[in-house]
Design a protein around this motif. Structure first.
Motif, PDB file in Angstrom:
ATOM      1  N   UNK A 143     -85.450 144.537  21.663  1.00  0.00           N
ATOM      2  CA  UNK A 143     -84.214 143.933  21.143  1.00  0.00           C
ATOM      3  C   UNK A 143     -83.385 143.312  22.249  1.00  0.00           C
ATOM      4  N   UNK A 144     -82.517 142.384  21.845  1.00  0.00           N
ATOM      5  CA  UNK A 144     -81.581 141.808  22.803  1.00  0.00           C
ATOM      6  C   UNK A 144     -80.197 141.787  22.191  1.00  0.00           C
ATOM      7  N   UNK A 145     -79.211 141.664  23.041  1.00  0.00           N
ATOM      8  CA  UNK A 145     -77.806 141.632  22.594  1.00  0.00           C
ATOM      9  C   UNK A 145     -77.074 140.656  23.501  1.00  0.00           C
ATOM     10  N   UNK A 146     -76.546 139.618  22.902  1.00  0.00           N
ATOM     11  CA  UNK A 146     -75.799 138.631  23.689  1.00  0.00           C
ATOM     12  C   UNK A 146     -74.309 138.817  23.383  1.00  0.00           C
ATOM     13  N   UNK A 147     -73.550 139.132  24.413  1.00  0.00           N
ATOM     14  CA  UNK A 147     -72.151 139.553  24.225  1.00  0.00           C
ATOM     15  C   UNK A 147     -71.231 138.739  25.140  1.00  0.00           C
ATOM     16  N   UNK A 148     -70.150 138.177  24.596  1.00  0.00           N
ATOM     17  CA  UNK A 148     -69.180 137.503  25.466  1.00  0.00           C
ATOM     18  C   UNK A 148     -68.727 138.484  26.551  1.00  0.00           C
ATOM     19  N   UNK A 149     -68.714 138.013  27.797  1.00  0.00           N
ATOM     20  CA  UNK A 149     -68.449 138.937  28.902  1.00  0.00           C
ATOM     21  C   UNK A 149     -67.082 139.607  28.777  1.00  0.00           C
ATOM     22  N   UNK A 150     -66.115 138.894  28.185  1.00  0.00           N
ATOM     23  CA  UNK A 150     -64.776 139.460  28.103  1.00  0.00           C
ATOM     24  C   UNK A 150     -64.588 140.446  26.951  1.00  0.00           C
ATOM     25  N   UNK A 151     -65.484 140.428  25.969  1.00  0.00           N
ATOM     26  CA  UNK A 151     -65.285 141.280  24.786  1.00  0.00           C
ATOM     27  C   UNK A 151     -65.390 142.758  25.179  1.00  0.00           C
ATOM     28  N   UNK A 152     -64.542 143.591  24.599  1.00  0.00           N
ATOM     29  CA  UNK A 152     -64.570 145.011  24.985  1.00  0.00           C
ATOM     30  C   UNK A 152     -65.847 145.694  24.496  1.00  0.00           C
ATOM     31  N   UNK A 153     -66.235 146.744  25.208  1.00  0.00           N
ATOM     32  CA  UNK A 153     -67.368 147.563  24.790  1.00  0.00           C
ATOM     33  C   UNK A 153     -66.855 148.602  23.800  1.00  0.00           C
ATOM     34  N   UNK A 154     -67.734 149.069  22.918  1.00  0.00           N
ATOM     35  CA  UNK A 154     -67.345 150.129  21.976  1.00  0.00           C
ATOM     36  C   UNK A 154     -66.978 151.384  22.765  1.00  0.00           C
ATOM     37  N   UNK A 155     -66.077 152.158  22.219  1.00  0.00           N
ATOM     38  CA  UNK A 155     -65.687 153.395  22.894  1.00  0.00           C
ATOM     39  C   UNK A 155     -66.708 154.496  22.644  1.00  0.00           C
ATOM     40  N   UNK A 156     -66.754 155.440  23.569  1.00  0.00           N
ATOM     41  CA  UNK A 156     -67.655 156.598  23.424  1.00  0.00           C
ATOM     42  C   UNK A 156     -69.083 156.161  23.099  1.00  0.00           C
ATOM     43  N   UNK A 157     -69.554 155.203  23.836  1.00  0.00           N
ATOM     44  CA  UNK A 157     -70.889 154.667  23.551  1.00  0.00           C
ATOM     45  C   UNK A 157     -71.648 154.478  24.863  1.00  0.00           C
ATOM     46  N   UNK A 158     -71.906 155.583  25.572  1.00  0.00           N
ATOM     47  CA  UNK A 158     -72.470 155.459  26.917  1.00  0.00           C
ATOM     48  C   UNK A 158     -73.828 154.764  26.939  1.00  0.00           C
ATOM     49  N   UNK A 159     -74.578 154.863  25.846  1.00  0.00           N
ATOM     50  CA  UNK A 159     -75.921 154.279  25.837  1.00  0.00           C
ATOM     51  C   UNK A 159     -75.972 152.961  25.062  1.00  0.00           C
TER      52      UNK A 159
END
Ligand SMILES: Nc1nc2c(c(=O)[nH]1)N[C@H]1C(S)=C(S)[C@@H](COP(=O)(O)O)O[C@H]1N2
Ligand SMILES: [Mo]
Length: 423
Positions: A306-322
């Motif tokens: 799988x791949x995930x393309x994410x805008x660099x500025x968008x925040x990461x989900x919380x409590x989601x270390x993996x």
């Protein structure tokens, strides 16, 4: 992220024909899903961008692109001039393999193979055994602490047990210790060990521990551990000792591997994980681009890349270390190639134990302890910087970097690269 550009090759066109057929609207002939990887699906790739991208992939790694681990000696054995190799027993004429009881243990053998007794195994004797006992298998070579695999090889050798039985082993043998580099000098020696059970037996279809003398159809190079290295399938490369000259049978129950002493988990099976091969640095916003990668497939199998393309500025989900909550999209896992690359004449794969001799097709796909390639079209919606990630989901449905996210037992962090979308 260290990227395995060495897996892409301009001349190889392993799957081109397959994909061109798909592009022309032919029905996809999907390989039978593997029993051990039930969900593994080979998806249809027909977009011309992808056809082009996958045509650059090469399944087996040619010798010139295979990464090597230097060796521990001083001078390093892979750099020694040829005229110094005979005195170290590292030419086919001078090579000898000793298999003797560990002098510090109570292991017993009726017929140790030793230089002292004049019956150590030599290269012609190994070649004689090879006439009837040789096996060939596909296996990835990965270093425990390197971010990307060193190479994908076709290995040929004689199962070690064929030679081990010649020693008439009797009792008190639980492990073997085996040595490379300057085997006689503790300071410059590199060593590993295996349970004797792993040498004597394996599950049906699993590759045996071999005395290896060829990779990709060619006799082992000096850097590749020639004339003979051990290859221990299922493990990381540190157990596949190069320049092998001595094996001890021991009653010790623990590993004494050089790599264990350096804080590595030497018992770790190969981890399933994805890496990028080719990604563009700059893209047009809103326009799909082809990305390619590889998945290393351990015993836990593979169901998805799988791949995930994410805008660099968008925040990461919380409590989601993996990064389990990312917007992961499925890539297409490529089927077995028609041309296998790796310097094989005409790219043709000789018979290997992981393929059905009747059909010439792999019994399972992906094959455990090998690589597969994947490809996808990714689109950055708006101009700006992006982070592009890839991961695997194993055949148990567990996403990378789980189930074993710790280091020192194989690197499987989620890979990330930057890309910039322009208007
Ligand atoms: N004799 C010897 N064998 C060795 C090593 C070494 O330093 N000396 N390095 C090991 C490690 S850590 C790895 S990852 C693999 C790399 O194999 P390659 O050089 O064929 O890629 O070789 C293994 N075998
Ligand atoms: Mo390694």
């Amino acid at each position: 992220m260290d990227r395995p550009e060495h897996f892409a090759s301009e001349h190889a066109s392993l799957t081109r024909r397959f994909f061109l057929q798909l592009g022309a609207g032919a029905a996809a002939v999907l390989p039978a899903p593997a029993v051990w990887a039930k969900q593994a699906q080979t998806q249809v790739v027909s977009d011309p961008l992808l056809v082009e991208a996958v045509s650059e992939l090469e399944y087996l790694t040619p010798l010139s692109k295979f990464r090597r681990q230097g060796g521990r000696g001083n001078p390093r054995i892979d750099t020694l001039p040829a005229d110094q190799l005979p005195s170290l027993g590292l030419t086919p004429e001078t090579w000898r393999l000793e298999i003797v009881p560990d002098p510090d243990s109570d292991s017993e053998m009726g017929n140790p193979l030793s230089n002292e007794r004049g019956n150590a195994l030599d290269f012609p004797a190994l070649m004689k055994l090879a006439e009837t006992r040789a096996v060939r298998f596909l296996h990835v070579l990965s270093c425990t602490n390197a971010p990307t695999p060193y190479g994908m090889g076709l290995w040929e050798g004689v199962p070690l047990r064929e030679v081990f039985w010649m020693t008439e082993p009797k009792r008190n043998i639980r492990r073997i210790f085996y040595y490379g580099d300057y085997s006689d000098d503790p300071k410059y020696c590199f060593q590993s060990s295996l349970p004797i059970s792993r040498v004597l037996e394996e599950a049906p279809g699993e590759a045996p521990v071999i005395l290896c003398y060829k990779m990709n159809g060619q006799f082992l190079s000096q850097a590749g551990g020639g004339p003979v290295r051990l290859v221990a399938p299922g493990f990381y490369g540190n157990r596949s000792i190069k320049w092998l000259r001595r094996i001890l049978a021991t009653n010790t129950s623990q590993s004494n591997d050089s790599y264990a002493e350096r804080n590595n988990d030497v018992e770790s099976p190969i981890k399933t994980c994805a890496r990028f091969i080719q990604t563009p640095k700059k893209v047009r916003a809103g326009q799909p681009v082809a990305i390619t990668g590889l998945a290393q497939v351990g015993p836990s199998g593979l169901s998805k890349a799988q791949y995930w393309i994410k805008p660099a500025g968008a925040p990461m989900a919380e409590n989601d270390p993996y990064l389990a909550k990312g917007d992961w999209q499925d890539a297409a896992i490529l089927p077995p190639p028609e041309k296998w690359g790796g310097d094989l004449p005409n790219g043709e794969l000789p018979p290997v134990m992981q393929m059905d001799p009747e059909t010439g097709k792999p019994f399972t796909w992906p094959i455990p302890n090998t690589l597969v390639h994947w490809a996808a079209l990714a689109t950055a919606a708006a101009p700006g910087p992006y982070e592009l990630r890839c991961r695997t989901v194993d055949a148990n449905g567990i996403a990378q970097p789980l189930p074993r996210p710790f280091g020192r037992s194989g690197k499987n962090e989620i890979a990330v690269v930057a890309l910039e979308a322009e208007a």
